[in-house]
Design a protein around this motif. Structure first.
Motif, mmCIF file in Angstrom:
data_model
loop_
_atom_site.group_PDB
_atom_site.id
_atom_site.type_symbol
_atom_site.label_atom_id
_atom_site.label_comp_id
_atom_site.label_asym_id
_atom_site.label_seq_id
_atom_site.Cartn_x
_atom_site.Cartn_y
_atom_site.Cartn_z
ATOM 1 N N ILE A 207 35.166 33.378 32.179
ATOM 2 C CA ILE A 207 36.345 32.981 32.961
ATOM 3 C C ILE A 207 37.658 33.539 32.386
ATOM 4 C CG2 ILE A 207 35.172 30.895 33.781
ATOM 5 C CD1 ILE A 207 37.141 29.316 31.955
ATOM 6 N N SER A 208 37.521 34.493 31.454
ATOM 7 C CA SER A 208 38.696 35.221 30.933
ATOM 8 C C SER A 208 39.854 34.303 30.523
ATOM 9 C CB SER A 208 39.242 36.198 31.991
ATOM 10 O OG SER A 208 38.253 36.939 32.593
ATOM 11 N N SER A 209 39.515 33.216 29.813
ATOM 12 C CA SER A 209 40.558 32.266 29.394
ATOM 13 C C SER A 209 41.459 31.891 30.569
ATOM 14 C CB SER A 209 41.403 32.827 28.242
ATOM 15 O OG SER A 209 40.725 32.646 27.034
ATOM 16 N N TRP A 210 40.845 31.259 31.568
ATOM 17 C CA TRP A 210 41.574 30.887 32.793
ATOM 18 C C TRP A 210 42.201 32.110 33.451
ATOM 19 C CZ3 TRP A 210 43.897 25.429 31.362
ATOM 20 C CH2 TRP A 210 43.030 24.440 31.862
ATOM 21 N N ALA B 253 42.728 36.957 30.487
ATOM 22 C CA ALA B 253 42.355 37.935 29.455
ATOM 23 C C ALA B 253 41.560 39.080 30.088
ATOM 24 C CB ALA B 253 41.547 37.246 28.354
ATOM 25 N N VAL B 254 42.204 39.817 30.974
ATOM 26 C CA VAL B 254 41.470 40.814 31.767
ATOM 27 C C VAL B 254 41.044 42.033 30.948
ATOM 28 C CG1 VAL B 254 42.474 40.099 33.959
ATOM 29 C CG2 VAL B 254 43.608 41.884 32.636
ATOM 30 N N HIS B 255 41.692 42.253 29.811
ATOM 31 C CA HIS B 255 41.316 43.387 28.950
ATOM 32 C C HIS B 255 40.368 42.951 27.834
ATOM 33 C CE1 HIS B 255 44.829 45.661 30.584
ATOM 34 N NE2 HIS B 255 45.376 44.466 30.572
ATOM 35 N N GLY B 256 39.958 41.699 27.862
ATOM 36 C CA GLY B 256 39.179 41.169 26.749
ATOM 37 C C GLY B 256 40.110 40.817 25.590
ATOM 38 N N TYR B 257 39.483 40.488 24.459
ATOM 39 C CA TYR B 257 40.251 39.993 23.306
ATOM 40 C C TYR B 257 40.423 41.077 22.250
ATOM 41 C CZ TYR B 257 39.240 35.672 25.661
ATOM 42 O OH TYR B 257 39.166 34.708 26.633
ATOM 43 N N GLY C 191 44.766 43.130 40.390
ATOM 44 C CA GLY C 191 43.408 43.614 40.653
ATOM 45 C C GLY C 191 42.340 42.596 40.949
ATOM 46 N N ARG C 192 42.578 41.329 40.743
ATOM 47 C CA ARG C 192 41.454 40.376 40.806
ATOM 48 C C ARG C 192 40.706 40.445 42.138
ATOM 49 N NH1 ARG C 192 38.038 38.615 37.276
ATOM 50 N NH2 ARG C 192 39.727 38.156 35.800
ATOM 51 N N TYR D 251 31.821 29.198 38.942
ATOM 52 C CA TYR D 251 32.406 30.498 39.249
ATOM 53 C C TYR D 251 32.464 31.377 38.011
ATOM 54 C CZ TYR D 251 36.715 29.395 36.785
ATOM 55 O OH TYR D 251 37.623 29.101 35.806
ATOM 56 N N THR D 252 32.625 32.670 38.266
ATOM 57 C CA THR D 252 32.989 33.559 37.171
ATOM 58 C C THR D 252 34.135 34.452 37.618
ATOM 59 O OG1 THR D 252 32.266 35.263 35.608
ATOM 60 C CG2 THR D 252 31.203 35.295 37.768
ATOM 61 N N MET D 253 35.074 34.645 36.717
ATOM 62 C CA MET D 253 36.166 35.615 36.878
ATOM 63 C C MET D 253 36.222 36.355 35.539
ATOM 64 S SD MET D 253 39.531 34.307 38.663
ATOM 65 C CE MET D 253 39.733 33.745 40.289
ATOM 66 N N PRO D 254 35.319 37.298 35.343
ATOM 67 C CA PRO D 254 35.190 37.896 34.001
ATOM 68 C C PRO D 254 36.333 38.858 33.682
ATOM 69 C CG PRO D 254 33.789 39.038 35.576
ATOM 70 C CD PRO D 254 34.417 37.903 36.334
ATOM 71 N N PRO D 255 36.481 39.191 32.392
ATOM 72 C CA PRO D 255 37.405 40.271 32.041
ATOM 73 C C PRO D 255 36.948 41.553 32.754
ATOM 74 C CG PRO D 255 36.599 39.130 30.063
ATOM 75 C CD PRO D 255 35.803 38.614 31.215
#
Ligand SMILES: Cc1ncc(COP(=O)(O)O)c(C=O)c1O
Length: 411
Positions: free
Chosen positions: A48-51, A54-58, A241-242, A386-390
């Protein structure tokens, strides 16, 4: 060695949580790429990309470096009679990316505040032109715009907000389903009394991942022009982009857009409310009373602006929209099997997001620790798994998220 702490002593009051009943939060001791490292379960793919931010990851090396470079200059100055190069550059970049004349950037520190700013701007747009009668706001069912008071009133989220509803103010909101019929009817009845129309374009995320067609937004654009109603697109969740395009509202060209979350790549809370020329011009006058009276302490924070600029650069250079299209097509491939479980009412996909709505919220009880036990972090709410991944997630890791969802229903 770190001293173990009791994670629920009440010193931190957690979000949306009944503190007496809440499960212990996972303690995160590190993060890298799309993985969180928890003391309890080890590595977890963040579904879930930290709500959703975090679309680029960590720990992206370029984002880390951009922050370090800025911190070596200064971490913060206010915009009270001061400015800095990074805030100016980000405003220029946003103006370049956004459609039409959306180029007047008002920075703030969170999406909810960005929404408050947009609503105040829309209301004052009319007041500054001598029209104080426009007191109604048009908004959608299943809307979520944040947890501050006006944002709550614009939202349609009784589970979270009912307690705080103020009958007087609520009656200032005209609420419709996202259908062209209801839209036309609302404008026919209230067009001259509306000070704005706020919506999440294309995908209503926290409200349950409901999709509406771009034709709805197109018609909203026409009617807003006809009735001189500012069209306010809340792209705090959908922006960058989401939903598959850079901005879900880009073809409709809103009068005001709110961006947050992915704006700062998940590093620092920040938002920006961007107004078009027409709105800005209604404030631009010799009369000081026409000024916009708002000013968050941390608006235009240099660290936030530096990481935002770098994040946008990476997104463009690395063709994130192509990555998002691949994520969407993979989710589409996996959806039919997920939808075939009797517990699942419907699977909805839009860009890099998938929601499996179950028939009853109790069907998701215990899912979070089940998923963590299998190396994935998911956090369903209500009936929505749900998932909203990076965006940088690999197909293998995305596959693992879907595997875990299927395993849950297959138990
Ligand atoms: C569409 C939308 N608007 C506003 C907000 C509020 O943003 P923040 O949590 O940064 O205040 C959210 C948060 O989820 C959101 O999804």
């Amino acid at each position: 060695m770190e001293i173990p702490v009791n994670k629920l002593p009440g010193t931190i009051w957690y979000p949306y949580a009944q503190m007496k009943l809440a499960a212990e939060p996972l303690e995160i001791v590190g993060a890298q790429g799309v993985r969180l490292i928890s003391s309890q379960y080890g590595e977890l793919i963040d579904g879930i990309s930290s709500w959703w931010c975090a679309v680029h990851g960590y720990r992206h090396p370029e984002l880390d470096a951009a922050l370090n470079e800025q911190i070596a200059k200064f971490a913060h100055i206010s915009l009270a009679g001061l400015v800095h190069h990074t805030a100016l550059r980000l405003a220029d970049k946003l103006a370049q990316l956004l459609p039409g004349t959306l180029r007047h950037c008002f920075y703030s520190d969170s999406g909810s505040v960005g929404v408050e700013v947009a609503l105040k701007m829309a209301r004052q747009y009319h007041i500054n032109q001598g029209n104080n009668d426009r007191t109604l706001l048009l908004a959608l069912t299943h809307a979520y715009h944040g947890d501050t008071f006006m944002a709550m009133q614009a939202s349609d989220f009784p589970e979270y907000h009912q307690l705080y509803a103020s009958p007087g103010l609520q009656s200032h909101v005209i609420r419709i389903n996202p259908t062209i019929d209801e839209l036309e009817q609302a404008f026919a009845c209230h067009g001259s009394r509306l000070y704005g129309f706020i919506l999440e374009p294309r995908l209503q995320c926290a409200g349950g991942f409901y999709r509406h067609g771009d034709d709805f937004l197109g018609r909203a654009r026409e009617l807003c022009i006809l009735h001189d109603v500012p069209l306010i697109c809340d792209e705090v969740a959908t922006g960058f982009g989401r939903t598959g395009s850079m901005f879900a509202s880009e073809t409709a060209c809103p009068d005001i857009i709110i961006l947050g979350k992915a704006l700062t790549a998940g590093y620092i809370g920040h938002a920006v409310t961007v107004a078009c020329d027409k709105i800005y011009q209604a404030f631009y006058a010799d009369d000081v009373h026409k000024a916009f009276m708002h000013g968050p302490t941390f608006m235009g924070n240099p660290l936030a602006c530096a990481v935002a600029l770098k994040g946008i650069e990476i997104m463009e250079r690395e063709h994130y929209l192509d990555k998002i299209a691949l994520i969407e097509s993979y989710l589409q491939q996996r959806a039919p099997y997920l939808a075939s479980f009797p517990q699942v009412k419907e699977v909805r996909i839009c860009g890099a997001s998938l929601c499996a709505e179950v028939r009853d919220p109790s069907l998701l009880k215990g899912l979070q620790s089940f998923a963590a036990g299998k190396g994935v972090f998911l956090r369903p709410f209500g009936k929505n798994l749900y998932t909203m991944p990076p965006y940088v997630i690999s197909q293998d890791d995305l596959g693992q998220i879907l595997d875990v969802m299927e395993q849950w229903f297959n138990r």
